[in-house]
Design a protein around this motif. Structure first.
Motif: not given
Length: 329
Positions: A32-39, A53-60, A110-117, A119-124
């Motif tokens: 869903a195009g997220f990133t991470c506060p640790n990045r 680099e893909e936030g543990s999402g490559e193997y999908a 399954y919202f997988q890559n990076f940190t999937n909460t 973002a602003p709650v309206e976007h989520l």
């Protein structure tokens, strides 16, 4: 000794979902195009030292590779990481791969890559409800960090959990804060405990991730992490061995000989020890990890997932053990 259905020795999420929904249910990995506060600098840069680099999402991107015959759910591929489609569109493209083999399965988005909460709650809410709008979507799974669920997000998750099937995956990896600092997790055990308690108190299912083989951790530290998370009455647990991937911070440590890895038999033995202390009702979502062949440096036994899972089953049988036999529950 009480076995699970079909003679299984642990409570795999695949058969659990089949029983729950009465139909085969796949996990459709959503980017869903997220990133991470640790990045992005909010908490740090570069992410955890093992994170790709893909936030543990490559193997999908590989359908059913390495899935054992007793695992009834699989991770189906994101259509194109270069173009982020709406979640419902990603589900459609992924389920098309399964129709010939499975007929018409349901799926968990399954919202997988990076940190999937993160973002602003309206976007989520828009993203989650878009996924749930797919006619074959039976629920959602959301992978995130314990420090990225504020009160507004918690209220949204509470609302959704009353409307649909939902679980939240929390990346903990270890309960040892010294290890957490070393791996640049930028999140404490206290933050995990607080987040998990809030979710569970509202009846929201929690699945916790643990990594075995982190630098400096011995067998007892890893089993103590397992005991700690199981005390919280979590819904599920994910276990996997530390992978050394190219272009990660831990690659340099491994090349310098600062990271020692378990061999396959050691890992199998450890996982069986862990299964024995995990209460029977906790669902097992993963016992070994996946890694893209072009990125994986070590361990070299990781790609043969079937051999690892078969080895776990053989060892449990040799011991006369099942999940939870030493949990005291």
């Amino acid at each position: 000794m009480l076995l699970y259905k079909n003679g299984a020795r642990y409570n795999s999420i695949g058969p659990w979902l089949l029983d729950h929904f009465g139909k085969r249910t796949a996990k459709a990995a959503i980017d869903a195009g997220f990133t991470c506060p640790n990045r992005d600098g909010t908490k740090g840069y570069g992410g955890c030292i093992y994170c790709s680099e893909e936030g543990s999402g490559e193997y999908a991107g590989t359908i059913g590779k390495g899935i054992s015959s007793d695992e009834k759910h699989i991770l189906v591929p994101v259509k194109d990481h270069a173009v982020i489609d709406e979640p419902a569109a990603q589900i459609t493209s992924q389920l098309d791969f399964l129709k010939e083999k499975w007929g018409h399965p349901l799926c968990i988005a399954y919202f997988q890559n990076f940190t999937n909460t993160y973002a602003p709650v309206e976007h989520l809410e828009r993203l989650y409800r878009n996924a749930l709008s797919h006619p074959d979507c039976a629920g959602i799974a959301i992978a995130t960090r314990p420090d990225c669920i504020d009160s507004d997000v918690l209220n949204l998750l509470d609302e959704l959990s009353k409307e649909t099937f939902l679980w939240v995956e929390l990346g903990l990896q270890t309960t040892n804060d010294r290890t957490a600092e070393m791996i640049n997790r930028q999140c404490t055990l206290a933050e995990y405990d607080g987040c998990a308690d809030k979710l569970i108190s509202r009846g929201i299912r929690v699945v916790t991730h643990l990594i075995y083989g982190l630098p400096g951790e011995d067998r007892e530290i890893m089993l103590e992490s397992t005991r700690h998370v199981c005390e919280k009455k979590i819904f599920g647990i994910k276990l996997h061995m530390l992978n050394i991937l190219k272009h990660t911070a831990i690659e340099k440590m491994w090349c310098e000989g600062k990271v020692s890895l378990m061999d396959r038999d050691e890992y199998i033995s450890l996982v069986c020890d862990a299964l024995e202390i995990i209460p029977r009702e906790i669902t097992i979502h993963r016992l070994t990890g996946d890694a893209p062949a072009d990125l994986l440096l070590a361990p070299d036994w990781i790609p043969d997932k079937r051999a690892v899972l078969n080895g776990i089953n053989r060892e449990l049988k040799r011991r006369g053990s099942v999940q939870g036999c030493r949990s005291g529950a």
